[in-house]
Design a protein around this motif. Structure first.
Motif, PDB file in Angstrom:
ATOM      1  N   GLU A  87       0.825  -1.198   0.000  1.00 48.63           N
ATOM      2  CA  GLU A  87       0.000   0.000   0.000  1.00 48.63           C
ATOM      3  C   GLU A  87       0.866   1.257   0.000  1.00 48.63           C
ATOM      4  OE1 GLU A  87      -4.176   1.388   0.280  1.00 48.63           O
ATOM      5  OE2 GLU A  87      -2.926  -0.058  -0.776  1.00 48.63           O
ATOM      6  N   PHE A  88       1.964   1.257   0.765  1.00 49.19           N
ATOM      7  CA  PHE A  88       2.893   2.388   0.734  1.00 49.19           C
ATOM      8  C   PHE A  88       3.394   2.597  -0.694  1.00 49.19           C
ATOM      9  CE2 PHE A  88       4.525   1.992   5.422  1.00 49.19           C
ATOM     10  CZ  PHE A  88       3.228   2.087   5.880  1.00 49.19           C
ATOM     11  N   HIS A  89       3.769   1.485  -1.344  1.00 50.13           N
ATOM     12  CA  HIS A  89       4.277   1.562  -2.710  1.00 50.13           C
ATOM     13  C   HIS A  89       3.208   2.115  -3.653  1.00 50.13           C
ATOM     14  CE1 HIS A  89       5.753   0.041  -6.631  1.00 50.13           C
ATOM     15  NE2 HIS A  89       6.961   0.114  -6.085  1.00 50.13           N
ATOM     16  N   ARG A  90       1.966   1.700  -3.487  1.00 47.84           N
ATOM     17  CA  ARG A  90       0.876   2.154  -4.362  1.00 47.84           C
ATOM     18  C   ARG A  90       0.689   3.660  -4.313  1.00 47.84           C
ATOM     19  NH1 ARG A  90      -4.158   3.878  -3.911  1.00 47.84           N
ATOM     20  NH2 ARG A  90      -4.291   3.510  -1.650  1.00 47.84           N
TER      21      ARG A  90
ATOM     22  N   ARG B  75      13.703  -6.148   5.142  1.00 44.23           N
ATOM     23  CA  ARG B  75      14.282  -5.871   3.826  1.00 44.23           C
ATOM     24  C   ARG B  75      13.585  -6.681   2.737  1.00 44.23           C
ATOM     25  NH1 ARG B  75      19.170  -4.110   1.428  1.00 44.23           N
ATOM     26  NH2 ARG B  75      19.928  -3.423   3.467  1.00 44.23           N
ATOM     27  N   SER B  76      13.338  -7.951   3.017  1.00 46.11           N
ATOM     28  CA  SER B  76      12.673  -8.805   2.045  1.00 46.11           C
ATOM     29  C   SER B  76      11.260  -8.318   1.741  1.00 46.11           C
ATOM     30  CB  SER B  76      12.633 -10.245   2.572  1.00 46.11           C
ATOM     31  OG  SER B  76      11.948 -11.089   1.682  1.00 46.11           O
ATOM     32  N   ILE B  77      10.536  -7.855   2.760  1.00 45.48           N
ATOM     33  CA  ILE B  77       9.181  -7.350   2.559  1.00 45.48           C
ATOM     34  C   ILE B  77       9.213  -6.077   1.712  1.00 45.48           C
ATOM     35  CG2 ILE B  77       7.121  -6.463   3.703  1.00 45.48           C
ATOM     36  CD1 ILE B  77       7.871  -8.256   6.102  1.00 45.48           C
ATOM     37  N   PHE B  78      10.175  -5.194   2.000  1.00 45.49           N
ATOM     38  CA  PHE B  78      10.343  -3.975   1.186  1.00 45.49           C
ATOM     39  C   PHE B  78      10.563  -4.352  -0.280  1.00 45.49           C
ATOM     40  CE2 PHE B  78      10.556  -1.217   4.785  1.00 45.49           C
ATOM     41  CZ  PHE B  78      10.581   0.090   4.318  1.00 45.49           C
ATOM     42  N   GLU B  79      11.503  -5.243  -0.505  1.00 45.54           N
ATOM     43  CA  GLU B  79      11.837  -5.614  -1.879  1.00 45.54           C
ATOM     44  C   GLU B  79      10.674  -6.330  -2.562  1.00 45.54           C
ATOM     45  OE1 GLU B  79      15.428  -7.777  -1.208  1.00 45.54           O
ATOM     46  OE2 GLU B  79      16.684  -5.962  -1.161  1.00 45.54           O
ATOM     47  N   GLY B  80       9.950  -7.147  -1.814  1.00 32.46           N
ATOM     48  CA  GLY B  80       8.793  -7.826  -2.370  1.00 32.46           C
ATOM     49  C   GLY B  80       7.685  -6.868  -2.775  1.00 32.46           C
ATOM     50  N   ALA B  81       7.619  -5.705  -2.104  1.00 30.16           N
ATOM     51  CA  ALA B  81       6.612  -4.693  -2.442  1.00 30.16           C
ATOM     52  C   ALA B  81       7.049  -3.808  -3.598  1.00 30.16           C
ATOM     53  CB  ALA B  81       6.309  -3.837  -1.213  1.00 30.16           C
TER      54      ALA B  81
ATOM     55  N   GLY C 224      14.975  -0.580  14.668  1.00 23.92           N
ATOM     56  CA  GLY C 224      15.783  -0.160  13.526  1.00 23.92           C
ATOM     57  C   GLY C 224      14.943   0.576  12.531  1.00 23.92           C
ATOM     58  N   ILE C 225      15.617   1.217  11.577  1.00 20.91           N
ATOM     59  CA  ILE C 225      14.914   1.923  10.519  1.00 20.91           C
ATOM     60  C   ILE C 225      15.326   1.324   9.186  1.00 20.91           C
ATOM     61  CG2 ILE C 225      16.668   3.745  10.374  1.00 20.91           C
ATOM     62  CD1 ILE C 225      14.310   5.680   9.697  1.00 20.91           C
ATOM     63  N   THR C 226      14.341   1.130   8.331  1.00 27.76           N
ATOM     64  CA  THR C 226      14.565   0.672   6.959  1.00 27.76           C
ATOM     65  C   THR C 226      13.988   1.722   6.018  1.00 27.76           C
ATOM     66  OG1 THR C 226      14.365  -1.649   7.657  1.00 27.76           O
ATOM     67  CG2 THR C 226      14.173  -1.180   5.294  1.00 27.76           C
ATOM     68  N   VAL C 227      14.791   2.104   5.024  1.00 28.45           N
ATOM     69  CA  VAL C 227      14.392   3.149   4.079  1.00 28.45           C
ATOM     70  C   VAL C 227      14.424   2.555   2.680  1.00 28.45           C
ATOM     71  CG1 VAL C 227      14.888   5.449   3.180  1.00 28.45           C
ATOM     72  CG2 VAL C 227      15.373   4.914   5.588  1.00 28.45           C
ATOM     73  N   GLY C 228      13.349   2.770   1.934  1.00 28.78           N
ATOM     74  CA  GLY C 228      13.271   2.276   0.570  1.00 28.78           C
ATOM     75  C   GLY C 228      12.770   3.348  -0.372  1.00 28.78           C
ATOM     76  N   VAL C 229      13.104   3.215  -1.642  1.00 26.22           N
ATOM     77  CA  VAL C 229      12.677   4.158  -2.675  1.00 26.22           C
ATOM     78  C   VAL C 229      11.913   3.403  -3.760  1.00 26.22           C
ATOM     79  CG1 VAL C 229      13.459   5.752  -4.473  1.00 26.22           C
ATOM     80  CG2 VAL C 229      14.569   5.748  -2.242  1.00 26.22           C
ATOM     81  N   LYS C 230      10.811   3.991  -4.215  1.00 23.83           N
ATOM     82  CA  LYS C 230      10.044   3.402  -5.308  1.00 23.83           C
ATOM     83  C   LYS C 230      10.720   3.719  -6.620  1.00 23.83           C
ATOM     84  CE  LYS C 230       5.426   3.449  -7.418  1.00 23.83           C
ATOM     85  NZ  LYS C 230       4.015   3.867  -7.229  1.00 23.83           N
ATOM     86  N   SER C 231      11.033   2.718  -7.382  1.00 18.30           N
ATOM     87  CA  SER C 231      11.728   2.915  -8.660  1.00 18.30           C
ATOM     88  C   SER C 231      10.850   3.673  -9.647  1.00 18.30           C
ATOM     89  CB  SER C 231      12.105   1.554  -9.247  1.00 18.30           C
ATOM     90  OG  SER C 231      12.941   0.855  -8.362  1.00 18.30           O
TER      91      SER C 231
END
Length: 211
Positions: free
Chosen positions: A133-136, A176-182, A204-211
């Motif tokens: 949903e974040f990715h959407r 990390r795996s959940i981030f990448e899977g999304a 911890g903090i995990t940061v991801g960027v939508k391509s």
């Protein structure tokens, strides 16, 4: 749509936090438990130069209000399921747009935000559904920052085998795996620095960027 079992769980958690809302803003609790992840998120948003931001599971609105005051974004939304939490949030600021809803069904159109953040609540989410949903709702290049308790045993959460445990504390590798899977590219992941007397809080903090 969210499964009926999940809706029931969300309702139970919402009721608990509505009850706890009056004590959530205690200065010592906020300073030593919640401020370190808030500081991390603020730094990430500042570096990303985010302009349209949603703070998911915003609670009484401390982080959303800080984002508005310190970063002056074009729009800042605080989203939570708890009516009690949102009542206190609305009393805190009329410059944040407060919305009610779960992390797994956000009240935003596709690609309308450039940052989504959440702190100290990810362990209560349906984590893959929330990250999808974040990715959407993010535009390309949008930032997702998640601060979460890890699997390292602490005084604040129960072993995963305990039948009364209402949450899932994912390991950094699992997050990390959940981030990448999304669909995110993970750009940073580290344990949140804390004063030595609060290191029983393992997050911890995990940061991801939508391509």
């Amino acid at each position: 749509m969210t499964a009926p079992q999940r809706r029931g769980f969300n309702s139970a958690i919402t009721g608990v936090w509505s009850f706890l809302a009056p004590v959530y803003d205690q200065p010592a609790l906020q300073r030593w438990v919640y401020r370190p992840p808030h500081d991390e998120v603020i730094a990430r948003l500042r570096a990303h130069q985010s302009h349209k931001i949603a703070d998911i599971a915003c609670g009484t609105g401390l982080l959303s209000d800080r984002i508005e005051r310190e970063l002056h974004p074009e729009a800042i939304y605080g989203v939570d399921m708890s009516a009690g939490m949102l009542a206190q949030a609305r009393a805190r600021s009329d410059r944040v747009q407060w919305l009610r809803g779960p992390a797994e069904q956000l009240p935003f159109d596709d690609g309308c935000l450039d940052a989504v953040v959440t702190t100290s609540a990810f362990h209560f989410f349906d984590q893959p559904a929330a990250l999808r949903e974040f990715h959407r709702v993010l535009a390309p290049g949008g930032l997702a920052a998640v601060s979460a308790l890890s699997t390292r045993q602490t005084l604040l959460h129960l072993p995963s085998t305990n039948r009364w445990k209402p949450q899932h504390n994912a390991s950094p590798a699992e997050v990390r795996s959940i981030f990448e899977g999304a669909g995110f590219t993970v750009t940073d992941q580290h344990r949140i620095p804390r004063a030595f007397w609060t290191r029983f809080v393992s997050d911890g903090i995990t940061v991801g960027v939508k391509s």
